[in-house]
Each structure stands twice: as C-alpha cells, then as structure tokens.
Scaffold this motif. Sequence first.
Motif, PDB file in Angstrom:
ATOM      1  N   PRO A  86       1.035  -1.086   0.078  1.00 46.56           N
ATOM      2  CA  PRO A  86       0.110   0.144   0.271  1.00 46.56           C
ATOM      3  C   PRO A  86       0.898   1.347  -0.082  1.00 46.56           C
ATOM      4  O   PRO A  86       2.031   1.077   0.440  1.00 46.56           O
ATOM      5  N   VAL A  87       0.252   2.264  -0.644  1.00 43.74           N
ATOM      6  CA  VAL A  87       1.077   3.624  -0.569  1.00 43.74           C
ATOM      7  C   VAL A  87       0.021   4.718   0.014  1.00 43.74           C
ATOM      8  O   VAL A  87      -1.102   4.550   0.026  1.00 43.74           O
ATOM      9  N   VAL A  88       0.851   5.699   0.393  1.00 49.10           N
ATOM     10  CA  VAL A  88      -0.097   7.084   0.867  1.00 49.10           C
ATOM     11  C   VAL A  88      -0.581   7.640  -0.392  1.00 49.10           C
ATOM     12  O   VAL A  88       0.161   7.462  -1.378  1.00 49.10           O
ATOM     13  N   THR A  89      -1.812   7.899  -0.462  1.00 48.72           N
ATOM     14  CA  THR A  89      -2.483   8.391  -2.002  1.00 48.72           C
ATOM     15  C   THR A  89      -1.765   9.557  -2.229  1.00 48.72           C
ATOM     16  O   THR A  89      -1.515  10.485  -1.513  1.00 48.72           O
ATOM     17  N   PRO A  90      -1.126   9.599  -3.476  1.00 53.31           N
ATOM     18  CA  PRO A  90      -0.733  10.742  -4.120  1.00 53.31           C
ATOM     19  C   PRO A  90      -1.994  11.790  -4.247  1.00 53.31           C
ATOM     20  O   PRO A  90      -3.100  11.439  -4.300  1.00 53.31           O
ATOM     21  N   ILE A  91      -1.411  13.075  -4.410  1.00 58.06           N
ATOM     22  CA  ILE A  91      -2.443  14.159  -4.572  1.00 58.06           C
ATOM     23  C   ILE A  91      -2.311  14.840  -5.955  1.00 58.06           C
ATOM     24  O   ILE A  91      -1.434  15.349  -6.246  1.00 58.06           O
ATOM     25  N   ASP A  92      -3.564  14.671  -6.495  1.00 58.25           N
ATOM     26  CA  ASP A  92      -3.750  15.154  -7.835  1.00 58.25           C
ATOM     27  C   ASP A  92      -4.203  16.444  -7.855  1.00 58.25           C
ATOM     28  O   ASP A  92      -5.581  16.822  -7.565  1.00 58.25           O
ATOM     29  N   ALA A  93      -3.506  17.442  -8.162  1.00 60.60           N
ATOM     30  CA  ALA A  93      -3.856  18.995  -7.942  1.00 60.60           C
ATOM     31  C   ALA A  93      -5.041  19.355  -8.863  1.00 60.60           C
ATOM     32  O   ALA A  93      -5.903  19.940  -8.163  1.00 60.60           O
ATOM     33  N   SER A  94      -5.179  18.857  -9.988  1.00 60.03           N
ATOM     34  CA  SER A  94      -6.290  19.277 -10.942  1.00 60.03           C
ATOM     35  C   SER A  94      -7.478  18.744 -10.301  1.00 60.03           C
ATOM     36  O   SER A  94      -8.599  19.291 -10.483  1.00 60.03           O
ATOM     37  N   GLU A  95      -7.585  17.551  -9.808  1.00 58.77           N
ATOM     38  CA  GLU A  95      -8.685  16.969  -9.257  1.00 58.77           C
ATOM     39  C   GLU A  95      -9.155  17.640  -7.823  1.00 58.77           C
ATOM     40  O   GLU A  95     -10.456  18.077  -7.872  1.00 58.77           O
ATOM     41  N   HIS A 219     -14.409  30.944   2.702  1.00 56.74           N
ATOM     42  CA  HIS A 219     -13.386  30.502   3.470  1.00 56.74           C
ATOM     43  C   HIS A 219     -12.952  29.304   2.629  1.00 56.74           C
ATOM     44  O   HIS A 219     -11.824  28.824   2.566  1.00 56.74           O
ATOM     45  N   THR A 220     -13.938  28.431   2.333  1.00 51.61           N
ATOM     46  CA  THR A 220     -13.533  27.251   1.420  1.00 51.61           C
ATOM     47  C   THR A 220     -12.736  27.486   0.333  1.00 51.61           C
ATOM     48  O   THR A 220     -11.816  26.819  -0.136  1.00 51.61           O
ATOM     49  N   ARG A 221     -12.992  28.639  -0.524  1.00 52.73           N
ATOM     50  CA  ARG A 221     -12.182  29.102  -1.836  1.00 52.73           C
ATOM     51  C   ARG A 221     -10.846  29.309  -1.401  1.00 52.73           C
ATOM     52  O   ARG A 221     -10.122  28.990  -1.950  1.00 52.73           O
ATOM     53  N   LYS A 222     -10.605  30.182  -0.431  1.00 48.40           N
ATOM     54  CA  LYS A 222      -9.451  30.573   0.219  1.00 48.40           C
ATOM     55  C   LYS A 222      -8.353  29.281   0.669  1.00 48.40           C
ATOM     56  O   LYS A 222      -7.366  29.369   0.485  1.00 48.40           O
ATOM     57  N   THR A 223      -9.251  28.420   1.123  1.00 46.97           N
ATOM     58  CA  THR A 223      -8.566  27.005   1.540  1.00 46.97           C
ATOM     59  C   THR A 223      -8.135  26.377   0.303  1.00 46.97           C
ATOM     60  O   THR A 223      -6.864  25.992   0.368  1.00 46.97           O
ATOM     61  N   GLY A 224      -9.011  26.150  -0.720  1.00 47.43           N
ATOM     62  CA  GLY A 224      -8.451  25.688  -1.690  1.00 47.43           C
ATOM     63  C   GLY A 224      -7.353  26.293  -2.446  1.00 47.43           C
ATOM     64  O   GLY A 224      -6.421  25.702  -3.018  1.00 47.43           O
ATOM     65  N   ASP A 225      -7.526  27.598  -2.638  1.00 44.07           N
ATOM     66  CA  ASP A 225      -6.453  28.389  -3.343  1.00 44.07           C
ATOM     67  C   ASP A 225      -5.096  28.088  -2.472  1.00 44.07           C
ATOM     68  O   ASP A 225      -4.145  27.948  -3.155  1.00 44.07           O
ATOM     69  N   SER A 226      -5.321  28.076  -1.223  1.00 47.23           N
ATOM     70  CA  SER A 226      -3.819  27.694  -0.411  1.00 47.23           C
ATOM     71  C   SER A 226      -3.375  26.611  -0.618  1.00 47.23           C
ATOM     72  O   SER A 226      -2.071  26.087  -0.795  1.00 47.23           O
ATOM     73  N   VAL A 227      -4.255  25.340  -0.642  1.00 41.67           N
ATOM     74  CA  VAL A 227      -4.027  24.141  -1.070  1.00 41.67           C
ATOM     75  C   VAL A 227      -3.122  23.969  -2.081  1.00 41.67           C
ATOM     76  O   VAL A 227      -2.096  23.311  -2.426  1.00 41.67           O
ATOM     77  N   LEU A 228      -3.909  24.667  -3.076  1.00 44.45           N
ATOM     78  CA  LEU A 228      -3.106  24.513  -4.653  1.00 44.45           C
ATOM     79  C   LEU A 228      -1.853  25.229  -4.704  1.00 44.45           C
ATOM     80  O   LEU A 228      -0.987  24.665  -5.504  1.00 44.45           O
ATOM     81  N   GLN A 229      -1.572  26.369  -4.270  1.00 48.49           N
ATOM     82  CA  GLN A 229      -0.593  27.125  -4.131  1.00 48.49           C
ATOM     83  C   GLN A 229       0.726  26.225  -3.382  1.00 48.49           C
ATOM     84  O   GLN A 229       1.791  26.219  -3.889  1.00 48.49           O
ATOM     85  N   ALA A 234       5.388  22.381  -3.714  1.00 52.49           N
ATOM     86  CA  ALA A 234       5.943  21.011  -3.344  1.00 52.49           C
ATOM     87  C   ALA A 234       6.512  20.689  -4.604  1.00 52.49           C
ATOM     88  O   ALA A 234       7.566  19.869  -4.741  1.00 52.49           O
ATOM     89  N   LYS A 235       5.646  20.689  -5.910  1.00 52.29           N
ATOM     90  CA  LYS A 235       5.948  19.981  -7.022  1.00 52.29           C
ATOM     91  C   LYS A 235       7.257  20.905  -7.585  1.00 52.29           C
ATOM     92  O   LYS A 235       8.241  20.172  -8.152  1.00 52.29           O
ATOM     93  N   LEU A 236       7.455  22.025  -7.766  1.00 51.67           N
ATOM     94  CA  LEU A 236       8.512  23.077  -7.934  1.00 51.67           C
ATOM     95  C   LEU A 236       9.699  22.543  -7.093  1.00 51.67           C
ATOM     96  O   LEU A 236      10.759  22.292  -7.436  1.00 51.67           O
ATOM     97  N   ASP A 237       9.433  22.554  -5.713  1.00 55.55           N
ATOM     98  CA  ASP A 237      10.647  22.046  -4.904  1.00 55.55           C
ATOM     99  C   ASP A 237      11.135  20.652  -5.296  1.00 55.55           C
ATOM    100  O   ASP A 237      12.584  20.623  -5.283  1.00 55.55           O
ATOM    101  N   HIS A 238      10.275  19.668  -5.662  1.00 57.29           N
ATOM    102  CA  HIS A 238      10.652  18.331  -5.880  1.00 57.29           C
ATOM    103  C   HIS A 238      11.351  18.338  -7.465  1.00 57.29           C
ATOM    104  O   HIS A 238      12.422  17.652  -7.298  1.00 57.29           O
ATOM    105  N   THR A 239      11.027  19.170  -8.199  1.00 57.65           N
ATOM    106  CA  THR A 239      11.617  19.419  -9.441  1.00 57.65           C
ATOM    107  C   THR A 239      13.069  19.874  -9.410  1.00 57.65           C
ATOM    108  O   THR A 239      13.882  19.188  -9.970  1.00 57.65           O
TER     109      THR A 239
END
Length: 247
Positions: A86-95, A219-229, A234-239
């Motif tokens: 088993p693996v920790v579920t990857p996070i799909d940013a677009s989804e 509040h939910t919109r701002k949370t979503g924006d923060s998550v995506l940022q 994280a993707k940039l750091d990994h690259t």
Amino acid sequence: MKTRFKPARLKLSSDQSTRPLARLSLHDQLVARVREMIIDGELAAGAALPERMLCETFGVSRTPLREAFKILAAEGLIELRPHRTPVVTPIDASEIAEIFDVMVALDAAAGRAAAARATADDIARLDALHAELVALHHAAERAAYFRLNQQIHAEITRLAGNSVLFNMWSTLHASVFRARAVANYDARRWDESLGEHEAFMALLRARDAAGFAQALSDHTRKTGDSVLQMLDQAKLDHTELDQSRDA
C-alpha cells in the motif's frame, strides 16, 4: 524514485525505536496514529507502507494493521493495491481544484440553510466547538485542530437538513481530506483560517444567513487556493531537488 518508509525518521516521543500501542481500543489507536502521520507529513504522498516495518514500529500484528488500512483507504488517505505494498495516496492537484469548485457551491447552499434552521442549542454547540478550536490553535496542536475543524464543517453541513447535500459534501470532503490539511502547514494561512472561522461564527450568531453562507464559501475557496499554491510549490521544490541531483 520510490519513497521508502523509514522508522528512524518518525517524530517519536521518546528515544525508543518503536511506539507500541495500548491494548485498549487498539484498532482505533492504530488508525488515529497512521492518519496523524499522513496528515502531519511524516508519511509523504506516494510513500510505501510496508506491513512488516509498520508492525514492528507499532508493536502490532498484521491483522489490526490491515483493518486500519481499510479504514484509511476509505478516507482516501492510502491506496490498497492487489499483491503490492500500500502507498500513501498521491495528491492530484487538478482533481483537487475541481472538487474545491464544487465544495464552494455546496458550502454556500449548506451555510444558508444551516443558518436558517439552526436552533439556539445548535449555535451554542458550534460555539463550544469553536472555542475549543481557538484553544487548539493557541496551543499549536495542529493535528487535533485539523480534526476538530473538519468536525465543525461537517456539523454545519448536517444542520442544513438536506441528506443529499450532506452525502455529496461528505463524499467530496473525503477526497480532499488530506489536501485540506496541507493548507495548515503554512502558519500564515493557519492564522487566516482561524480568523475566517471567527468571522463566519459571528454571522451565524447574528442569524445573518446570507452573510454566513458567503463567508463560509469564501473560506472554502481561500482554503482551496492555499492548498493548490502549496501543492504547486511542493512540485517545484521536488523538480529543483531532482535537477540538483542530476547536476
């Protein structure tokens, strides 16, 4: 490159290399411990979860561990793969972005209905939960704060009195459960989020249904924006890390 589970990297509360669990409510404790490790980032997205190492770390047999895996898989935190680790579920940013778009609309509908239907006792109960949330923020209890935060949102949605809406919200919430926690890794966003909770609770106490609905969905919109940022960062750091290794 595969991410391997390394017990030595865990944030243990003592010098021991294992953290055996008490026998009372063993299953619940095991689910809670692994869930917290995922939410706190000790187990990163895509990390493998080898049964043997986890059993040694927690001092349990494979049976309760596998039962815990089933619960965590239902929450969307891990992926169970036939004949594979088993693996920790990857996070799909677009989804995640698409789900948040829908949840913003659901929260607006739920907020308006909940504010119109809530009794004085309902509001008092939410106020008590909110006071506990504030205390957890001041104590920097991130994992406990996050769980209570989700409880408050679920309670507001339940108060809307619409079972279809609640079921839709619950299903989508499970899909972004861990992604929402990512936003609280940033101290500035964590502070902002609490302030937003303070604001929409004030509107609920004032019985301002339209204002409460708008504040809740914002509040939910701002949370979503923060998550995506944060996912983008994280993707940039990994690259950049991969590029430095190849250099």
